[in-house]
Design a protein around this motif. Sequence first.
Motif, PDB file in Angstrom:
ATOM      1  N   ASP A   1       0.820  -1.203   0.000  1.00  0.00           N
ATOM      2  CA  ASP A   1       0.000   0.000   0.000  1.00  0.00           C
ATOM      3  C   ASP A   1       0.857   1.258   0.000  1.00  0.00           C
ATOM      4  N   ILE A   2       2.054   1.163   0.595  1.00  0.00           N
ATOM      5  CA  ILE A   2       2.929   2.323   0.747  1.00  0.00           C
ATOM      6  C   ILE A   2       4.368   1.899   0.474  1.00  0.00           C
ATOM      7  N   ALA A   3       5.079   2.724  -0.304  1.00  0.00           N
ATOM      8  CA  ALA A   3       6.513   2.520  -0.525  1.00  0.00           C
ATOM      9  C   ALA A   3       7.242   3.747   0.025  1.00  0.00           C
ATOM     10  N   VAL A   4       8.166   3.522   0.947  1.00  0.00           N
ATOM     11  CA  VAL A   4       8.985   4.601   1.496  1.00  0.00           C
ATOM     12  C   VAL A   4      10.400   4.366   0.989  1.00  0.00           C
ATOM     13  N   LEU A   5      10.914   5.340   0.225  1.00  0.00           N
ATOM     14  CA  LEU A   5      12.215   5.196  -0.420  1.00  0.00           C
ATOM     15  C   LEU A   5      13.150   6.326  -0.029  1.00  0.00           C
TER      16      LEU A   5
ATOM     17  N   LEU B   1      13.517   4.927  -8.846  1.00  0.00           N
ATOM     18  CA  LEU B   1      12.799   3.704  -8.482  1.00  0.00           C
ATOM     19  C   LEU B   1      11.302   3.976  -8.364  1.00  0.00           C
ATOM     20  N   ALA B   2      10.948   5.149  -7.839  1.00  0.00           N
ATOM     21  CA  ALA B   2       9.534   5.521  -7.717  1.00  0.00           C
ATOM     22  C   ALA B   2       8.887   5.591  -9.095  1.00  0.00           C
ATOM     23  N   ARG B   3       9.581   6.181 -10.065  1.00  0.00           N
ATOM     24  CA  ARG B   3       9.050   6.255 -11.433  1.00  0.00           C
ATOM     25  C   ARG B   3       8.872   4.854 -11.994  1.00  0.00           C
ATOM     26  N   ASN B   4       9.851   3.980 -11.748  1.00  0.00           N
ATOM     27  CA  ASN B   4       9.740   2.596 -12.221  1.00  0.00           C
ATOM     28  C   ASN B   4       8.552   1.886 -11.578  1.00  0.00           C
ATOM     29  N   LEU B   5       8.333   2.126 -10.299  1.00  0.00           N
ATOM     30  CA  LEU B   5       7.179   1.518  -9.628  1.00  0.00           C
ATOM     31  C   LEU B   5       5.880   1.940 -10.298  1.00  0.00           C
ATOM     32  N   ARG B   6       5.738   3.232 -10.565  1.00  0.00           N
ATOM     33  CA  ARG B   6       4.515   3.729 -11.223  1.00  0.00           C
ATOM     34  C   ARG B   6       4.382   3.141 -12.624  1.00  0.00           C
ATOM     35  N   ASP B   7       5.501   3.102 -13.367  1.00  0.00           N
ATOM     36  CA  ASP B   7       5.473   2.550 -14.719  1.00  0.00           C
ATOM     37  C   ASP B   7       5.054   1.079 -14.716  1.00  0.00           C
ATOM     38  N   GLU B   8       5.380   0.377 -13.625  1.00  0.00           N
ATOM     39  CA  GLU B   8       5.024  -1.039 -13.507  1.00  0.00           C
ATOM     40  C   GLU B   8       3.631  -1.241 -12.915  1.00  0.00           C
ATOM     41  N   GLY B   9       2.923  -0.130 -12.636  1.00  0.00           N
ATOM     42  CA  GLY B   9       1.546  -0.248 -12.182  1.00  0.00           C
ATOM     43  C   GLY B   9       1.312  -0.110 -10.689  1.00  0.00           C
TER      44      GLY B   9
ATOM     45  N   GLU C   1       0.121   1.294  -7.481  1.00  0.00           N
ATOM     46  CA  GLU C   1      -0.937   2.264  -7.236  1.00  0.00           C
ATOM     47  C   GLU C   1      -0.936   2.809  -5.820  1.00  0.00           C
ATOM     48  N   GLY C   2       0.002   2.369  -5.007  1.00  0.00           N
ATOM     49  CA  GLY C   2       0.042   2.815  -3.616  1.00  0.00           C
ATOM     50  C   GLY C   2       0.684   4.181  -3.467  1.00  0.00           C
ATOM     51  N   VAL C   3       0.871   4.574  -2.227  1.00  0.00           N
ATOM     52  CA  VAL C   3       1.488   5.849  -1.879  1.00  0.00           C
ATOM     53  C   VAL C   3       3.000   5.702  -1.965  1.00  0.00           C
ATOM     54  N   ILE C   4       3.654   6.662  -2.610  1.00  0.00           N
ATOM     55  CA  ILE C   4       5.119   6.678  -2.665  1.00  0.00           C
ATOM     56  C   ILE C   4       5.607   7.877  -1.868  1.00  0.00           C
ATOM     57  N   CYS C   5       6.425   7.590  -0.869  1.00  0.00           N
ATOM     58  CA  CYS C   5       6.983   8.610   0.017  1.00  0.00           C
ATOM     59  C   CYS C   5       8.508   8.580  -0.095  1.00  0.00           C
ATOM     60  N   MET C   6       9.090   9.746  -0.323  1.00  0.00           N
ATOM     61  CA  MET C   6      10.542   9.860  -0.433  1.00  0.00           C
ATOM     62  C   MET C   6      11.110  10.482   0.840  1.00  0.00           C
ATOM     63  N   LEU C   7      12.278   9.996   1.261  1.00  0.00           N
ATOM     64  CA  LEU C   7      13.028  10.591   2.359  1.00  0.00           C
ATOM     65  C   LEU C   7      14.373  11.042   1.826  1.00  0.00           C
ATOM     66  N   THR C   8      14.833  12.199   2.299  1.00  0.00           N
ATOM     67  CA  THR C   8      16.124  12.694   1.852  1.00  0.00           C
ATOM     68  C   THR C   8      16.877  13.337   3.010  1.00  0.00           C
TER      69      THR C   8
ATOM     70  N   SER D   1      -0.724   8.060   6.543  1.00  0.00           N
ATOM     71  CA  SER D   1      -2.055   7.515   6.803  1.00  0.00           C
ATOM     72  C   SER D   1      -3.122   8.274   6.009  1.00  0.00           C
ATOM     73  N   ARG D   2      -3.040   9.600   5.995  1.00  0.00           N
ATOM     74  CA  ARG D   2      -3.997  10.405   5.232  1.00  0.00           C
ATOM     75  C   ARG D   2      -3.878  10.123   3.733  1.00  0.00           C
ATOM     76  N   ALA D   3      -2.636  10.081   3.228  1.00  0.00           N
ATOM     77  CA  ALA D   3      -2.430   9.841   1.794  1.00  0.00           C
ATOM     78  C   ALA D   3      -2.952   8.463   1.400  1.00  0.00           C
ATOM     79  N   HIS D   4      -2.741   7.478   2.247  1.00  0.00           N
ATOM     80  CA  HIS D   4      -3.223   6.127   1.969  1.00  0.00           C
ATOM     81  C   HIS D   4      -4.746   6.102   1.917  1.00  0.00           C
ATOM     82  N   ALA D   5      -5.390   6.757   2.879  1.00  0.00           N
ATOM     83  CA  ALA D   5      -6.858   6.795   2.908  1.00  0.00           C
ATOM     84  C   ALA D   5      -7.401   7.512   1.671  1.00  0.00           C
ATOM     85  N   GLU D   6      -6.767   8.609   1.280  1.00  0.00           N
ATOM     86  CA  GLU D   6      -7.207   9.352   0.098  1.00  0.00           C
ATOM     87  C   GLU D   6      -7.030   8.529  -1.170  1.00  0.00           C
ATOM     88  N   ARG D   7      -5.912   7.832  -1.282  1.00  0.00           N
ATOM     89  CA  ARG D   7      -5.635   7.046  -2.481  1.00  0.00           C
ATOM     90  C   ARG D   7      -6.627   5.897  -2.607  1.00  0.00           C
ATOM     91  N   LYS D   8      -7.017   5.303  -1.494  1.00  0.00           N
ATOM     92  CA  LYS D   8      -7.988   4.208  -1.540  1.00  0.00           C
ATOM     93  C   LYS D   8      -9.345   4.695  -2.021  1.00  0.00           C
TER      94      LYS D   8
END
Length: 108
Positions: A11-15, A33-41, A43-50, A84-91
């Motif tokens: 449901d969520i990918a944190v990268l 990697l996030a772009r590749n995930l979307r290209d592969e379908g 549909e969950g939330v992608i969160c980046m940390l830097t 949590s909010r992003a996941h609920a909205e995406r669903k």
Amino acid sequence: MLKPAKLPPADIAVLDENIDVEECDITVRGSDLARNLRDEGFEGVICMLTGSNRNVVEELLNLAHVDLAFEKGGNLKSIADALSRAHAERKQKPKMARMANTSCEHLL
């Protein structure tokens, strides 16, 4: 021979934005990697940390394939609440609306 178990989709990918692959002596960008995930379908939330500054966080937030971005060391409760909010909205968001926001760069 062991076969991998079938796992449900995430449901969520944190990268992390900068992923050091020591065995290959390279750094992989999490945003790629996030772009590749979307290209592969994915549909969950992608969160980046830097570990970079707020400007990099803003750049990551401007990417069509990234939902959330935070500086490392940020308030964990705030990050968890945003996830949590992003996941609920995406669903609740219809699949076609999500597809309209997906990057089409790979088609060019």
